[in-house]
Design a protein around this motif. Structure first.
Motif, PDB file in Angstrom:
ATOM      1  N   ALA A  33       0.832  -1.206   0.000  1.00  0.00           N
ATOM      2  CA  ALA A  33       0.000   0.000   0.000  1.00  0.00           C
ATOM      3  C   ALA A  33       0.866   1.256   0.000  1.00  0.00           C
ATOM      4  N   CYS A  34       1.906   1.255   0.817  1.00  0.00           N
ATOM      5  CA  CYS A  34       2.789   2.427   0.886  1.00  0.00           C
ATOM      6  C   CYS A  34       3.569   2.612  -0.421  1.00  0.00           C
ATOM      7  N   PHE A  37       1.189   3.894  -3.101  1.00  0.00           N
ATOM      8  CA  PHE A  37       0.857   5.294  -2.850  1.00  0.00           C
ATOM      9  C   PHE A  37       2.052   6.201  -3.157  1.00  0.00           C
ATOM     10  N   GLY A  38       3.252   5.734  -2.800  1.00  0.00           N
ATOM     11  CA  GLY A  38       4.440   6.549  -3.033  1.00  0.00           C
ATOM     12  C   GLY A  38       4.708   6.791  -4.508  1.00  0.00           C
ATOM     13  N   TYR A  39       4.515   5.759  -5.332  1.00  0.00           N
ATOM     14  CA  TYR A  39       4.806   5.899  -6.756  1.00  0.00           C
ATOM     15  C   TYR A  39       3.667   6.556  -7.535  1.00  0.00           C
ATOM     16  N   SER A  40       2.440   6.372  -7.058  1.00  0.00           N
ATOM     17  CA  SER A  40       1.309   6.857  -7.851  1.00  0.00           C
ATOM     18  C   SER A  40       0.706   8.150  -7.324  1.00  0.00           C
ATOM     19  N   ILE A  52      -6.652   5.901   0.206  1.00  0.00           N
ATOM     20  CA  ILE A  52      -5.359   5.267   0.479  1.00  0.00           C
ATOM     21  C   ILE A  52      -4.748   5.834   1.754  1.00  0.00           C
ATOM     22  N   ILE A  53      -4.871   7.146   1.926  1.00  0.00           N
ATOM     23  CA  ILE A  53      -4.328   7.774   3.138  1.00  0.00           C
ATOM     24  C   ILE A  53      -5.033   7.235   4.379  1.00  0.00           C
ATOM     25  N   TRP A  54      -6.362   7.146   4.295  1.00  0.00           N
ATOM     26  CA  TRP A  54      -7.117   6.618   5.437  1.00  0.00           C
ATOM     27  C   TRP A  54      -6.734   5.169   5.725  1.00  0.00           C
ATOM     28  N   PHE A  55      -6.508   4.407   4.666  1.00  0.00           N
ATOM     29  CA  PHE A  55      -6.098   3.011   4.857  1.00  0.00           C
ATOM     30  C   PHE A  55      -4.753   2.935   5.572  1.00  0.00           C
ATOM     31  N   ILE A  56      -3.793   3.760   5.113  1.00  0.00           N
ATOM     32  CA  ILE A  56      -2.458   3.748   5.713  1.00  0.00           C
ATOM     33  C   ILE A  56      -2.514   4.181   7.179  1.00  0.00           C
TER      34      ILE A  56
END
Length: 249
Positions: A33-34, A37-40, A52-56
């Motif tokens: 997930a990280c 999120f980091g690449y996209s 994605i932020i909420w998931f992390i």
């Protein structure tokens, strides 16, 4: 480069017990997930980044609560056999778990038939009979079998009564839960008799009530008829079993 070579070995070590598999799953899910999120993230719109932020943010908290629940409720299932120092420790854990599961299962069996007074009374009769014959029943197996036998006998008792009872007598039992005066019973009997002259034309009230009183379903207190505990249990079984109350007469 050394850490990258160590990672496959670490994965292999983790996969040897349930606790390691859970940890490996958490690391992989959170790591992917990280990375995604980091690449996209530069190409994502704000409303696409939010889930994605909420998931992390929330994923570690959920894992914390889940892990706490696992440790407090199922700690004995988180280790592989090789994690124990000795075979005896492993076997002891299995024995304790089996005993706990067995106790729960036995409790379920001992509740067979529900919380009916007539089943409890039948159990007492069976135990008294065994005691008179100097037969022991001080173990779980005997108690379960006694419960099963008592419940089966009560079911047979219910079916015998149900096959012979009138529909109007069932209505009388239902009404008599809170007590029914004699004059009300007499009036109800006269109505039933008039509607079934061919079958009940020669009957009187005493004959009509005899079956209910002789089977212990109904008793008379002064000028009031009231359903007994067995009568109440009969009605409970009738309602829970799906048998119809609309019988002849």
């Amino acid at each position: 480069m050394e850490p990258s070579f160590q990672f496959p070995k670490s994965m292999k070590d983790f996969s040897r017990n349930p606790l390691g598999i859970i940890a490996l799953f958490i690391v992989l899910v959170y790591g992917f997930a990280c990375i995604i999120f980091g690449y996209s993230s530069p190409a994502l719109q704000p409303d696409e980044r939010t889930p994605i932020i909420w998931f992390i943010v929330l994923f570690p908290l959920c894992i914390l609560f889940l892990f706490g629940w696992l440790v407090s409720r199922h700690h004995d299932k988180l280790y592989a056999p090789q994690d124990y120092r000795t075979d005896d420790s492993f076997l002891k854990t299995l024995t304790q778990r089996a005993a706990k599961d067995s106790a729960v299962y036995i409790d379920d069996l001992l509740q067979y038939g529900g919380d009916l007074e007539i089943i409890k009374d039948q159990e007492t009769k069976i135990k008294n009979d065994l005691h008179k014959r100097n037969l022991s029943y001080d173990n779980d197996t005997s108690n379960v079998l006694i419960r099963q036998l008592a419940a089966s006998q009560v079911l047979s008792w219910f079916e015998r009564i149900y096959n012979a009872i009138f529909g109007s007598q069932i209505k009388l039992l239902t009404a008599a839960k809170d007590g029914v005066e004699l004059k009300v019973v007499e009036a109800a009997f006269q109505t039933v008799k008039e509607n079934n002259l061919e079958q009940l034309g020669t009957w009187n009230l005493e004959q009509y009530l005899l079956y209910l009183t002789s089977t212990g379903l109904l008793h008379k207190e002064n000028e009031t008829f009231k359903t007994t505990k067995y009568g109440n249990d009969f009605l409970l079984i009738l309602e829970s079993s799906g048998f119809t109350k609309d019988r002849q007469f």
